[in-house]
Scaffold this active site. Structure first.
Site, PDB file in Angstrom:
ATOM      1  N   THR A  69       0.328   9.371   0.229  1.00 52.55           N
ATOM      2  CA  THR A  69       1.116  10.595   0.225  1.00 52.55           C
ATOM      3  C   THR A  69       2.128  10.614   1.366  1.00 52.55           C
ATOM      4  O   THR A  69       3.265  11.033   1.202  1.00 52.55           O
ATOM      5  CB  THR A  69       0.196  11.824   0.347  1.00 52.55           C
ATOM      6  OG1 THR A  69      -0.781  11.767  -0.687  1.00 52.55           O
ATOM      7  CG2 THR A  69       0.985  13.115   0.222  1.00 52.55           C
ATOM      8  N   PHE A  70       1.721  10.138   2.546  1.00 50.13           N
ATOM      9  CA  PHE A  70       2.581  10.264   3.722  1.00 50.13           C
ATOM     10  C   PHE A  70       3.107   8.934   4.247  1.00 50.13           C
ATOM     11  O   PHE A  70       3.908   8.911   5.168  1.00 50.13           O
ATOM     12  CB  PHE A  70       1.816  10.971   4.851  1.00 50.13           C
ATOM     13  CG  PHE A  70       1.433  12.381   4.507  1.00 50.13           C
ATOM     14  CD1 PHE A  70       2.377  13.400   4.552  1.00 50.13           C
ATOM     15  CD2 PHE A  70       0.146  12.692   4.105  1.00 50.13           C
ATOM     16  CE1 PHE A  70       2.040  14.700   4.214  1.00 50.13           C
ATOM     17  CE2 PHE A  70      -0.202  13.995   3.772  1.00 50.13           C
ATOM     18  CZ  PHE A  70       0.747  14.996   3.826  1.00 50.13           C
ATOM     19  N   ALA A  71       2.658   7.828   3.688  1.00 47.93           N
ATOM     20  CA  ALA A  71       3.085   6.545   4.232  1.00 47.93           C
ATOM     21  C   ALA A  71       3.143   5.468   3.168  1.00 47.93           C
ATOM     22  O   ALA A  71       2.482   5.557   2.135  1.00 47.93           O
ATOM     23  CB  ALA A  71       2.133   6.114   5.357  1.00 47.93           C
ATOM     24  N   LYS A  72       3.953   4.460   3.456  1.00 42.89           N
ATOM     25  CA  LYS A  72       4.036   3.270   2.616  1.00 42.89           C
ATOM     26  C   LYS A  72       3.823   2.081   3.538  1.00 42.89           C
ATOM     27  O   LYS A  72       4.270   2.088   4.685  1.00 42.89           O
ATOM     28  CB  LYS A  72       5.415   3.214   1.958  1.00 42.89           C
ATOM     29  CG  LYS A  72       5.615   2.052   1.009  1.00 42.89           C
ATOM     30  CD  LYS A  72       7.008   2.093   0.383  1.00 42.89           C
ATOM     31  CE  LYS A  72       7.131   3.184  -0.654  1.00 42.89           C
ATOM     32  NZ  LYS A  72       8.406   3.133  -1.402  1.00 42.89           N
ATOM     33  N   GLY A 118       0.840  -1.189   0.000  1.00 45.83           N
ATOM     34  CA  GLY A 118       0.000   0.000   0.000  1.00 45.83           C
ATOM     35  C   GLY A 118       0.874   1.237   0.000  1.00 45.83           C
ATOM     36  O   GLY A 118       1.985   1.223   0.540  1.00 45.83           O
ATOM     37  N   ASP A 146     -14.318   7.764   9.721  1.00 49.59           N
ATOM     38  CA  ASP A 146     -14.138   7.490   8.294  1.00 49.59           C
ATOM     39  C   ASP A 146     -14.441   6.022   7.987  1.00 49.59           C
ATOM     40  O   ASP A 146     -13.688   5.357   7.290  1.00 49.59           O
ATOM     41  CB  ASP A 146     -12.718   7.852   7.857  1.00 49.59           C
ATOM     42  CG  ASP A 146     -12.588   7.950   6.331  1.00 49.59           C
ATOM     43  OD1 ASP A 146     -13.609   8.256   5.674  1.00 49.59           O
ATOM     44  OD2 ASP A 146     -11.491   7.711   5.809  1.00 49.59           O
TER      45      ASP A 146
END
Length: 464
Positions: free
Chosen positions: A36-39, A33, A149
């Protein structure tokens, strides 16, 4: 095959760990996965042989975008939760440059994969998953945590078919409630969000979460969304008025419950306690069994502390050759099986197009370097810039779409001698635009594609 058995062999890849990285006790594998801010990477705990998912954040990026408060909130939230229907956070580590969040690895696919294959669920099956969802959400609320969410791509299944709620990136701890007793941050996915959240006048996090649960129950039983419109303002008007109709195959008691949950007036909306006492809900209900424990979150600050003692930092040890590899990283059978079971972190349910995935794949018997050349030759005329690194590519769209520029990552794995699997996943931009891009790409590459992701998955199902 049990998870421990798969993990016991998942650390080695064709006898070589080239292309892998060790972080503390974990060996990192393929990316499953990316945002923008994480992998997020598939990983193996080398002490226990269990598979995990490791979310990796770059410290400088977090600081640059002033994301510390949000990331701390996500970690704090996950640490507070110990429930069989919520993804478990095992530990948090930090190196000099990165933050590593070690999470439970769930390999049973997404709940909504079932809708993709069946169209909709029977009422008893939908009720079973709804009961587990309510169990999870009720527990979170009891710990002062609101998800905010809840949507299809955040509902995963483990190997035994048990529902797991994931992604607390937009959750809110009770401390964020203002003096008026309400939350004030508008967030969530439009089709699933409660009307009072859209109004931006403050809302009760528990009641907003329950509304989202009601939308999810409707989708499980109907196979489509209760509120849907291509025009965002028209969609909001439908949500404000709770303008929806239950299909004729819903039982009367299910219709009544959904209508009480999807009440646009939050003050008269049914509560979770009342849902649990509802006769339709109680049918076959099994209360969750879990351990209560005192959890301390004081140590989380240390992860973001630049002055932390070096001895408390984990060491990143790349286990790869200094020169460029002569062949793609080998993917062993156990990782391939995990891939075939629906390990796509994130999908978007759309009535018009069925289940649109943010990641897809195909296999090819064409040499890896030739595959790269053909992808590059196809992507450039479609308006994409191309960056190559070994057997990975990053494709960056030059034009801005509905959600900014589309960015796509591809990676080639060797799954057998002279047989390669190519993963193509969206890293930025709109999912539907990615779907269109992949359709154009696969059409242009039809001469080298051996089997698509769906065909690979069908073969694994037959073999199992």
């Amino acid at each position: 095959m049990r998870e421990g058995e798969m993990g016991s062999k998942g650390g080695s890849s064709g006898g070589s760990s080239r292309g892998r990285t060790r972080v503390g006790r974990y060996e990192l594998g393929r990316t499953i996965g990316e945002g923008t801010f994480a992998k997020v990477k598939f990983a193996t705990n080398l002490d226990t042989s269990h598979n995990v998912a490791v979310k990796i954040l770059d410290k400088d990026n977090v600081l640059k975008h002033k994301m510390i408060a949000q990331i701390k909130r996500e970690i704090s939230t996950m640490k507070l939760i110990r429930h069989p229907n919520v993804i478990r956070l095992y530990e948090v580590m930090a190196s000099r440059t990165k933050i590593y969040i070690v999470l439970e690895f769930v390999n049973g696919g997404e709940l909504f994969d079932k809708i993709a294959s069946k169209g909709r669920l029977k009422e008893d099956e939908a009720r079973k998953y709804f009961q587990q969802l309510i169990n999870a959400v009720d527990y979170c609320h009891s710990r002062g945590v609101f998800h905010r969410d809840l949507k299809p791509e955040n509902l995963l299944l483990d190997a035994k078919g048990v529902l797991k709620v994931s992604d607390f990136g937009l959750s809110a701890l009770a401390q964020q409630v203002r003096e008026d007793g309400l939350l004030h941050t508008t967030c969530g996915t439009p089709n699933y969000v409660a009307p009072e959240v859209i109004n931006n006048k403050g809302y009760d996090g528990a009641k907003a979460d329950l509304w989202s649960c009601g939308v999810i129950l409707f989708v499980l039983m109907a196979g489509y969304l209760p509120f849907e419109d291509a025009n965002l303002m028209s969609l909001y008007k439908k949500i404000y008025k709770a303008n929806f109709a239950c299909p004729p195959w819903f039982s009367t008691s299910a219709k009544n419950l959904i209508q009480r949950i999807l009440d646009p007036n939050h003050s008269t909306r049914i509560t979770i306690d009342e849902v649990i006492q509802n006769e339709w809900f109680k049918k076959g209900y099994k209360p969750p069994i879990f351990e209560e424990s005192d959890i301390n979150i004081d140590d989380i600050d240390a992860v973001f502390d630049h002055s932390v003692h070096p001895g408390n930092l984990v060491v990143e040890r790349p286990e790869e050759q200094l020169m460029a590899p002569s062949s793609p990283v080998a993917m062993n059978a156990f990782e391939l099986i995990a891939t075939s079971q629906g390990l796509n972190l994130g999908t978007l349910f759309e009535k018009q197009m069925g289940l649109v995935k943010r990641e897809t794949r195909f296999t090819s018997k064409t040499p890896a370097l030739e595959i790269i050349s053909k992808i590059e030759a196809t992507a450039i005329p479609l308006g994409f810039g191309v960056k190559k690194s070994n057997y990975k590519m990053k494709l960056q769209g030059e034009k801005s779409g509905r959600k900014g520029q589309l960015a796509v990552a591809t990676e080639i794995f060797e799954v057998a001698p002279s047989l390669y699997m190519v993963e193509v996943r969206k890293t930025k931009g709109d999912t539907l635009e990615f779907h269109k891009f992949y359709k154009n790409l696969s059409t242009a590459l039809k001469d080298i594609i051996w089997k698509t992701g769906e065909e690979i998955k069908e073969e694994e199902v037959v073999r199992s």
